[in-house]
Design an enzyme around this catalytic site. Structure first.
Site, PDB file in Angstrom:
ATOM      1  N   ASP A 154      42.561  31.203  33.437  1.00 56.28           N
ATOM      2  CA  ASP A 154      43.578  30.438  32.708  1.00 56.28           C
ATOM      3  C   ASP A 154      42.935  29.230  32.022  1.00 56.28           C
ATOM      4  OD1 ASP A 154      44.809  31.815  34.999  1.00 56.28           O
ATOM      5  OD2 ASP A 154      46.671  30.851  34.402  1.00 56.28           O
ATOM      6  N   ARG A 199      37.051  35.540  46.372  1.00 56.82           N
ATOM      7  CA  ARG A 199      37.110  36.394  45.177  1.00 56.82           C
ATOM      8  C   ARG A 199      37.115  35.476  43.963  1.00 56.82           C
ATOM      9  NH1 ARG A 199      42.881  37.042  47.049  1.00 56.82           N
ATOM     10  NH2 ARG A 199      44.202  36.158  45.430  1.00 56.82           N
ATOM     11  N   GLN A 201      37.558  35.407  39.393  1.00 54.05           N
ATOM     12  CA  GLN A 201      38.415  35.875  38.286  1.00 54.05           C
ATOM     13  C   GLN A 201      37.484  36.099  37.097  1.00 54.05           C
ATOM     14  OE1 GLN A 201      41.702  33.172  37.438  1.00 54.05           O
ATOM     15  NE2 GLN A 201      43.161  34.700  38.166  1.00 54.05           N
ATOM     16  N   GLU A 266      48.696  34.506  50.329  1.00 51.15           N
ATOM     17  CA  GLU A 266      49.747  33.991  49.434  1.00 51.15           C
ATOM     18  C   GLU A 266      50.766  35.070  49.063  1.00 51.15           C
ATOM     19  OE1 GLU A 266      46.825  34.954  48.548  1.00 51.15           O
ATOM     20  OE2 GLU A 266      46.799  35.760  46.516  1.00 51.15           O
ATOM     21  N   ASP A 299      46.831  41.188  38.051  1.00 45.35           N
ATOM     22  CA  ASP A 299      47.454  41.558  39.309  1.00 45.35           C
ATOM     23  C   ASP A 299      48.961  41.564  39.112  1.00 45.35           C
ATOM     24  OD1 ASP A 299      46.590  38.796  38.963  1.00 45.35           O
ATOM     25  OD2 ASP A 299      47.514  38.358  40.890  1.00 45.35           O
ATOM     26  N   GLU A 494      54.670  31.836  31.329  1.00 44.95           N
ATOM     27  CA  GLU A 494      53.330  32.425  31.534  1.00 44.95           C
ATOM     28  C   GLU A 494      53.161  33.744  30.790  1.00 44.95           C
ATOM     29  OE1 GLU A 494      54.620  34.496  35.794  1.00 44.95           O
ATOM     30  OE2 GLU A 494      52.601  33.754  35.540  1.00 44.95           O
ATOM     31  N   GLU A 509      55.410  40.386  41.664  1.00 41.00           N
ATOM     32  CA  GLU A 509      55.827  39.939  43.002  1.00 41.00           C
ATOM     33  C   GLU A 509      56.349  38.513  43.057  1.00 41.00           C
ATOM     34  OE1 GLU A 509      52.057  40.852  44.888  1.00 41.00           O
ATOM     35  OE2 GLU A 509      51.367  38.800  44.605  1.00 41.00           O
TER      36      GLU A 509
HETATM   37  O1  LIG Z   1      48.369  31.975  36.053  1.00 35.90           O
HETATM   38  C1  LIG Z   1      47.700  32.020  37.273  1.00 35.90           C
HETATM   39  C2  LIG Z   1      47.456  33.439  37.726  1.00 35.90           C
HETATM   40  O2  LIG Z   1      48.747  33.999  38.051  1.00 35.90           O
HETATM   41  C3  LIG Z   1      48.754  35.356  38.455  1.00 35.90           C
HETATM   42  O3  LIG Z   1      47.989  35.609  39.599  1.00 35.90           O
HETATM   43  C4  LIG Z   1      48.038  34.687  40.687  1.00 35.90           C
HETATM   44  O4  LIG Z   1      49.101  34.985  41.560  1.00 35.90           O
HETATM   45  C5  LIG Z   1      48.911  36.039  42.483  1.00 35.90           C
HETATM   46  C6  LIG Z   1      50.111  36.099  43.410  1.00 35.90           C
HETATM   47  O5  LIG Z   1      50.395  34.886  43.996  1.00 35.90           O
HETATM   48  C7  LIG Z   1      47.592  35.862  43.264  1.00 35.90           C
HETATM   49  O6  LIG Z   1      47.383  36.839  44.222  1.00 35.90           O
HETATM   50  C8  LIG Z   1      46.456  35.847  42.251  1.00 35.90           C
HETATM   51  O7  LIG Z   1      45.221  35.807  42.885  1.00 35.90           O
HETATM   52  C9  LIG Z   1      46.682  34.648  41.372  1.00 35.90           C
HETATM   53  O8  LIG Z   1      45.634  34.544  40.431  1.00 35.90           O
HETATM   54  C10 LIG Z   1      48.171  36.173  37.316  1.00 35.90           C
HETATM   55  O9  LIG Z   1      48.233  37.543  37.590  1.00 35.90           O
HETATM   56  C11 LIG Z   1      46.731  35.740  37.039  1.00 35.90           C
HETATM   57  O10 LIG Z   1      46.220  36.461  35.945  1.00 35.90           O
HETATM   58  C12 LIG Z   1      46.742  34.267  36.653  1.00 35.90           C
HETATM   59  O11 LIG Z   1      45.418  33.822  36.536  1.00 35.90           O
END
Ligand SMILES: OC[C@H]1O[C@H](O[C@H]2O[C@H](CO)[C@@H](O)[C@H](O)[C@H]2O)[C@H](O)[C@@H](O)[C@@H]1O
Length: 564
Positions: A154, A199, A201, A266, A299, A494, A509
């Site tokens: 992000d 992990r 990104q 989470e 995700d 978002e 979710e």
């Molecule tokens: O905008 C932030 C991120 O939001 C989503 O993913 C996040 O939330 C998930 C559930 O709580 C979590 O498991 C994941 O690791 C988080 O990054 C979105 O899918 C991401 O792309 C985004 O970076």
């Protein structure tokens, strides 16, 4: 396999399991973001004593709630009040925007950085065991809503937005935090909480440094950053690579791969319920694949489904992220390799620059042998189980255009034709993430800011008027979607729904979130690049009706509405 982190409160253990499975909170993330009110040992002892009072050690709902009320405090204590000191009104970007309504909207977007700024308190640094928050020395901008900590990929769009907002100090601090993360973990975690620490990104840090360097020409900063960028690169090449053999030639490529067990803290109940009834080994395997899905940033998505026959099909439980070689990850790392070569050249190290030149050459060969489909004219994810490419549409099928990671100019033109024939341009409010309605958030009908922006940037770089025009039309369409939703809800989201004017996205979710870091950053970049032609009036893509009928009406309503 190790748990998501070592904390027996935030990442593993009976307390976490019982609280999350009892669904004390609507959103699992709420619990793991809470601060402790007593030292971890005391909390764990108290919980162990509590369990002994009940048959099988299962604490009833009300007693659990009372326990949480006693030993945990609502999140928010991890921050100090902070407003970015480098924020000032009227950055030059505004003067590039011709449409008056879009200009005043851009001014409001620029103002949103103030509400998304966060500084982590010294108490987190001094007593880290009391928090799940990872201490970052510099304040920064977060996505917003439930996402109160940094998120790695992000931040690339946030950072580019900050640069346009002339907030160099905040931008630099965010990069310094990420460099600090590489120093501490060897890579940048998914986000700024300990439950994300095993992990990552999509690795955008080299491109963040590139953006900052282009804006400041700060060579000293580059000199300090480069060794850490190389450490991060080694992580991706060491721990996230795989050899793919095609036509007896072996290629080293990258994939998302997280060898960490147990449900994501989470999203504990989601993962636990999805794996219910599976044998222990299959449960653990599924949880690793879900984490790899989170590492991808997508995700979750049907893009990662592979059924028992090895086909790119199935349902959520068939998530097999690590068996896929993703186009966008390999395109991004290709672009990173080129940037690392450039950085070495700037610093006068030709020998190291050549190492990365060779890496780019190898990457190009790999991408073209494994992912490029000459017949279809685009790049496709490679399924390691079936040894075939997944022919489904994703905007990432064009990501090598964005990364400039292809060898023949005609490939760009072919990719443009592929896009036109894909059906993905038929929607009035953005290019969908996929054409499959799975109920996951990284699928139809959602459109996400980073994907729109990468696609537009990729097309705009092609040496073709046709491609540039399409890029500009897509920019108009996306800005209009964002703007309509802003007018309706007074918020940036978002993600958006491709088939409803100004409609936020959904699925997945958690509830759709407002704020929103990357949305604002991507919008500011498009307003900067296309500001002289963008209008608040509508889009030339999608349903022809819009231009002819709906948009003039919507515009007239907004024009005469008292708040506008
Ligand atoms: O905008 C932030 C991120 O939001 C989503 O993913 C996040 O939330 C998930 C559930 O709580 C979590 O498991 C994941 O690791 C988080 O990054 C979105 O899918 C991401 O792309 C985004 O970076």
């Amino acid at each position: 396999l190790p748990p998501p982190c070592d904390s027996e409160i935030y990442c593993t253990g009976e307390l976490l399991r019982q609280v999350q499975m009892a669904k004390l909170f609507d959103d699992n993330k709420a619990f793991v973001d809470m601060k402790l009110t007593a030292a971890p040992d005391i909390v764990l002892d108290a919980f162990s004593n509590l369990t002994q009072k009940f048959p099988n050690g299962t604490v009833p709902h009300s007693a659990l709630q009372e326990f949480v009320n006693t030993y945990f405090a609502n999140s928010g204590k991890e921050f100090e009040p902070w407003s970015p000191p480098d924020w000032h009104d009227k950055p030059k970007l505004l003067s590039k925007i011709s449409d008056a309504k879009l200009r005043s909207w851009a001014e409001e977007l620029h103002g949103l950085w103030k509400s998304l700024g966060r500084k982590i308190s010294n108490d987190v640094r001094d007593n880290p065991q009391m928090y799940s928050m990872i201490y970052c020395p510099y304040p920064g901008i977060v996505p917003g809503g439930r996402f109160t900590e940094f998120y790695y990929w992000d931040s690339y769009w946030v950072l580019n937005g900050l640069i346009l907002s002339e907030m160099m100090e905040t931008a630099k601090g965010m990069i310094q935090n990420f460099l600090h993360m590489v120093d501490r973990y060897g890579f940048v975690p998914n986000g700024g909480r300990i439950y994300y620490e095993r992990r990552s990104q999509p690795p955008f840090l080299p491109l963040m440094v590139e953006s900052y360097y282009e804006a400041t020409k700060d060579v000293e900063f580059l000199r300090k950053a480069l060794p850490l960028l190389e450490n991060e690169y080694s992580f991706w090449m060491g721990k996230r690579s795989i050899v793919v053999e095609v036509n007896s030639v072996k290629h080293v490529m990258n994939r998302y791969y997280v060898q960490v067990g147990q449900p994501r803290p989470e999203s504990y109940t989601h993962d636990a319920e999805l794996a219910e009834g599976l044998p222990a080994e299959a449960q653990e395997k599924l949880w690793t694949e879900l984490k790899a899905g989170a590492e991808s940033g997508w995700d979750f998505s049907s893009r990662w489904y592979i059924n028992n026959l090895g086909q790119n099909n199935g349902s959520f439980g068939d998530t097999r992220t690590s068996s896929i070689v993703p186009v966008d990850l390999n395109a991004l790392i290709c672009r990173n390799e080129r940037v690392l070569a450039t950085f070495h050249r700037i610093l006068g190290d030709e020998e190291r620059a050549r190492v990365y030149d060779s890496a780019v050459s190898l990457r190009l060969k790999a991408i073209e042998s494994v992912l490029w489909d000459a017949e279809k004219g685009a790049w496709f994810d490679y399924n390691l189980l079936s040894g075939t490419r997944n022919s489904a549409f994703y905007p990432t099928n064009l990501s090598p255009l964005w990364a400039r990671c292809y060898s023949q100019p005609e490939m760009g033109q072919q990719a443009l034709q592929y896009l036109r024939g894909s059906g993905a341009l038929d929607y009035p409010n953005g290019v969908p993430t996929s054409l499959s309605q799975s109920g996951q958030q990284w699928d139809m009908p959602n459109a996400w800011p980073p994907l729109q922006h990468m696609l537009i940037e990729g097309l705009s770089q092609l040496d073709s008027t046709d491609a540039k025009d399409l890029a500009s039309d897509l920019a108009q369409q996306w800005i209009h979607t964002n703007w309509l939703a802003y007018v309706k809800y007074d918020a940036m989201f978002e993600k958006y729904d491709v088939s409803g004017d100004g409609k936020p996205g959904g699925g997945g979710e958690y509830e759709v979130q407002l704020g929103f870091g990357w949305t604002n950053g991507a919008a500011l970049q498009l307003l900067d690049q296309y500001g002289n032609k963008l209008t608040s009036g509508g889009s030339v893509l999608g349903s022809g009706l819009q231009i002819g009928l709906i948009y003039p009406i919507v515009n007239a309503i907004f024009y005469y509405a008292p708040f506008w």
